[in-house]
Motif scaffolding. Structure first.
Motif, PDB file in Angstrom:
ATOM      1  N   PRO A   1       0.822  -1.200   0.000  1.00 50.60           N
ATOM      2  CA  PRO A   1       0.000   0.000   0.000  1.00 50.60           C
ATOM      3  C   PRO A   1       0.865   1.263   0.000  1.00 50.60           C
ATOM      4  O   PRO A   1       1.867   1.333   0.697  1.00 50.60           O
ATOM      5  N   ASP A   2       0.454   2.228  -0.802  1.00 51.49           N
ATOM      6  CA  ASP A   2       1.209   3.472  -0.993  1.00 51.49           C
ATOM      7  C   ASP A   2       0.409   4.616  -0.363  1.00 51.49           C
ATOM      8  O   ASP A   2      -0.691   4.911  -0.818  1.00 51.49           O
TER       9      ASP A   2
ATOM     10  N   PHE B   1       5.045  -0.298   3.164  1.00 49.71           N
ATOM     11  CA  PHE B   1       4.859   1.148   3.041  1.00 49.71           C
ATOM     12  C   PHE B   1       5.494   1.596   1.720  1.00 49.71           C
ATOM     13  O   PHE B   1       6.619   2.102   1.709  1.00 49.71           O
ATOM     14  N   ALA B   2       4.787   1.398   0.616  1.00 47.01           N
ATOM     15  CA  ALA B   2       5.379   1.672  -0.689  1.00 47.01           C
ATOM     16  C   ALA B   2       5.602   3.173  -0.878  1.00 47.01           C
ATOM     17  O   ALA B   2       4.699   3.981  -0.664  1.00 47.01           O
ATOM     18  N   GLY B   3       6.809   3.517  -1.256  1.00 41.66           N
ATOM     19  CA  GLY B   3       7.136   4.919  -1.513  1.00 41.66           C
ATOM     20  C   GLY B   3       7.884   5.593  -0.385  1.00 41.66           C
ATOM     21  O   GLY B   3       8.516   6.624  -0.586  1.00 41.66           O
TER      22      GLY B   3
ATOM     23  N   ASP C   1      -1.737   3.873  13.296  1.00 43.48           N
ATOM     24  CA  ASP C   1      -2.720   4.716  12.609  1.00 43.48           C
ATOM     25  C   ASP C   1      -2.185   6.140  12.453  1.00 43.48           C
ATOM     26  O   ASP C   1      -2.342   6.771  11.402  1.00 43.48           O
ATOM     27  N   ALA C   2      -1.526   6.626  13.502  1.00 44.30           N
ATOM     28  CA  ALA C   2      -0.969   7.982  13.440  1.00 44.30           C
ATOM     29  C   ALA C   2       0.150   8.059  12.402  1.00 44.30           C
ATOM     30  O   ALA C   2       0.248   9.020  11.632  1.00 44.30           O
ATOM     31  N   ILE C   3       0.996   7.023  12.364  1.00 40.33           N
ATOM     32  CA  ILE C   3       2.091   6.986  11.381  1.00 40.33           C
ATOM     33  C   ILE C   3       1.514   6.985   9.974  1.00 40.33           C
ATOM     34  O   ILE C   3       1.916   7.777   9.108  1.00 40.33           O
ATOM     35  N   TRP C   4       0.551   6.099   9.716  1.00 44.25           N
ATOM     36  CA  TRP C   4      -0.002   5.988   8.371  1.00 44.25           C
ATOM     37  C   TRP C   4      -0.678   7.290   7.942  1.00 44.25           C
ATOM     38  O   TRP C   4      -0.436   7.807   6.845  1.00 44.25           O
TER      39      TRP C   4
ATOM     40  N   THR D   1       0.307   9.885   4.823  1.00 50.25           N
ATOM     41  CA  THR D   1      -0.558  10.310   3.722  1.00 50.25           C
ATOM     42  C   THR D   1      -0.515  11.828   3.563  1.00 50.25           C
ATOM     43  O   THR D   1      -0.494  12.335   2.442  1.00 50.25           O
ATOM     44  N   VAL D   2      -0.465  12.526   4.686  1.00 45.96           N
ATOM     45  CA  VAL D   2      -0.441  13.993   4.629  1.00 45.96           C
ATOM     46  C   VAL D   2       0.928  14.499   4.173  1.00 45.96           C
ATOM     47  O   VAL D   2       1.034  15.324   3.258  1.00 45.96           O
ATOM     48  N   LEU D   3       1.987  13.988   4.815  1.00 41.88           N
ATOM     49  CA  LEU D   3       3.348  14.449   4.504  1.00 41.88           C
ATOM     50  C   LEU D   3       3.715  14.174   3.050  1.00 41.88           C
ATOM     51  O   LEU D   3       4.298  15.015   2.361  1.00 41.88           O
ATOM     52  N   MET D   4       3.360  12.972   2.589  1.00 36.66           N
ATOM     53  CA  MET D   4       3.787  12.586   1.244  1.00 36.66           C
ATOM     54  C   MET D   4       2.957  13.281   0.168  1.00 36.66           C
ATOM     55  O   MET D   4       3.487  13.641  -0.883  1.00 36.66           O
ATOM     56  N   ALA D   5       1.668  13.481   0.442  1.00 36.12           N
ATOM     57  CA  ALA D   5       0.854  14.239  -0.517  1.00 36.12           C
ATOM     58  C   ALA D   5       1.374  15.671  -0.610  1.00 36.12           C
ATOM     59  O   ALA D   5       1.443  16.261  -1.702  1.00 36.12           O
ATOM     60  N   ASP D   6       1.763  16.223   0.520  1.00 34.24           N
ATOM     61  CA  ASP D   6       2.374  17.552   0.530  1.00 34.24           C
ATOM     62  C   ASP D   6       3.686  17.546  -0.263  1.00 34.24           C
ATOM     63  O   ASP D   6       3.983  18.494  -1.003  1.00 34.24           O
TER      64      ASP D   6
END
Length: 269
Positions: free
Chosen positions: A124-125, A157-159, A189-192, A196-201
């Motif tokens: 999952p990415d 944790f792909a990517g 859950d907090a890490i995931w 999602t937020v950090l990488m989308a940014d």
DNA sequence: AGCTCATGGCGAG
DNA sequence: TCGCCCTGAGCTG
């Protein structure tokens, strides 16, 4: 030298530049000559990123699969391509844009079936909306391997790469040495969610910024400088310097042949 | 000019 | 765990 956010940025750039039109394909270096000959003049249908893997779709069910590895680089620009300089594995050229690929770990032509098989091997990415974090959780919670190593496992944790793993663990005050089995659901859950937020940014800004807004003034006041990776971070490549939050020395050690950075005071096992 | 290091990952042993 | 693959930047001298 990308983590997943760069690959996603480049997939978008490639889509804008090439999708829906025929493209000239060659391999000035020669190491992709066969694939280039097969695809030269074909129409690009789409581009997709899964973790650090890029798939460029062509008509007739053919795909170019690219993995940059540690050294690979794309140069995507408008206009005519410059004279060949250095080793260019793959070059794409149309009326308006060109792209040059150097130093990839992987550059190969795949069929639809081979592409599907490759994607099934990628975990999952966090950047992809269709990602299922429970696939990662099921493995993390059953593993005695350190979370710092699990975060680098692309089937989980792909990517995620060396910067995101160090930074996300710091942001949640989790020691990289904590075994997966001892990572609670709320911590996972907090890490995931944070990834999602950090990488989308990261996709939008094309750099990795992990410092929380409330800490930025303090850090700027301490002569924070942009490092070569471009961005403001807490611990990555700051070994021997004082932790921005507690002042103790940021540490570095080897974890699976990669430099792992962390603050032993802020991050608890 | 030569050395080291880098945001990865693979296969041999 | 180690060696190896790929390229380029930033040092040192």
């Amino acid at each position: 030298m990308p983590e997943g956010h760069v690959v996603h940025s480049q997939a978008k750039a490639m889509k804008r530049a090439f999708a829906g039109r025929p493209v000239a394909v060659d391999s000035p270096q020669g190491r992709f000559a066969e694939g280039a000959a097969l695809l030269d003049g074909a129409t690009v249908t789409s581009t997709q990123a899964y973790g650090k893997h890029l798939f460029i779709g062509f008509e007739a069910g053919r795909w170019v699969h690219v993995h940059l590895g540690l050294f690979g680089k794309w140069r995507i620009a408008k206009g005519e391509p410059p004279a060949v300089r250095g080793l260019i594995r793959l070059r794409l050229v149309n009326d308006t844009h060109h792209a040059e690929l150097r130093g990839p770990t992987a550059c190969e032509v795949l069929t639809d079936e081979e592409r599907a098989a490759a994607i099934s091997r990628i975990g999952p990415d966090p950047i992809r909306p269709d990602a299922d974090p429970l696939r990662a959780w099921e493995k993390v919670t059953r593993s005695r391997v350190a979370i710092g190593a699990l975060l680098m496992d692309q089937r989980l944790f792909a990517g995620v790469g060396n910067i995101y793993r160090a930074e996300v663990l710091f942001r949640h005050e989790i020691s990289p040495f904590r075994p997966g089995v001892q990572v609670s659901w709320p911590d996972f859950d907090a890490i995931w969610t944070d990834l999602t937020v950090l990488m989308a940014d990261g996709v939008k800004r094309r750099r990795i910024d992990t410092v929380r807004p409330e800490h930025l003034p303090e850090i700027m006041g301490r002569l924070a400088r942009r490092d070569r990776h471009g961005g403001e971070v807490y611990v990555y490549r700051r070994a021997g310097l004082p932790c921005y939050l507690c002042g103790d020395e940021v540490q570095v050690t080897d974890m699976q042949a990669r430099n792992l950075f962390w603050c032993p005071t802020c991050q608890r096992t």
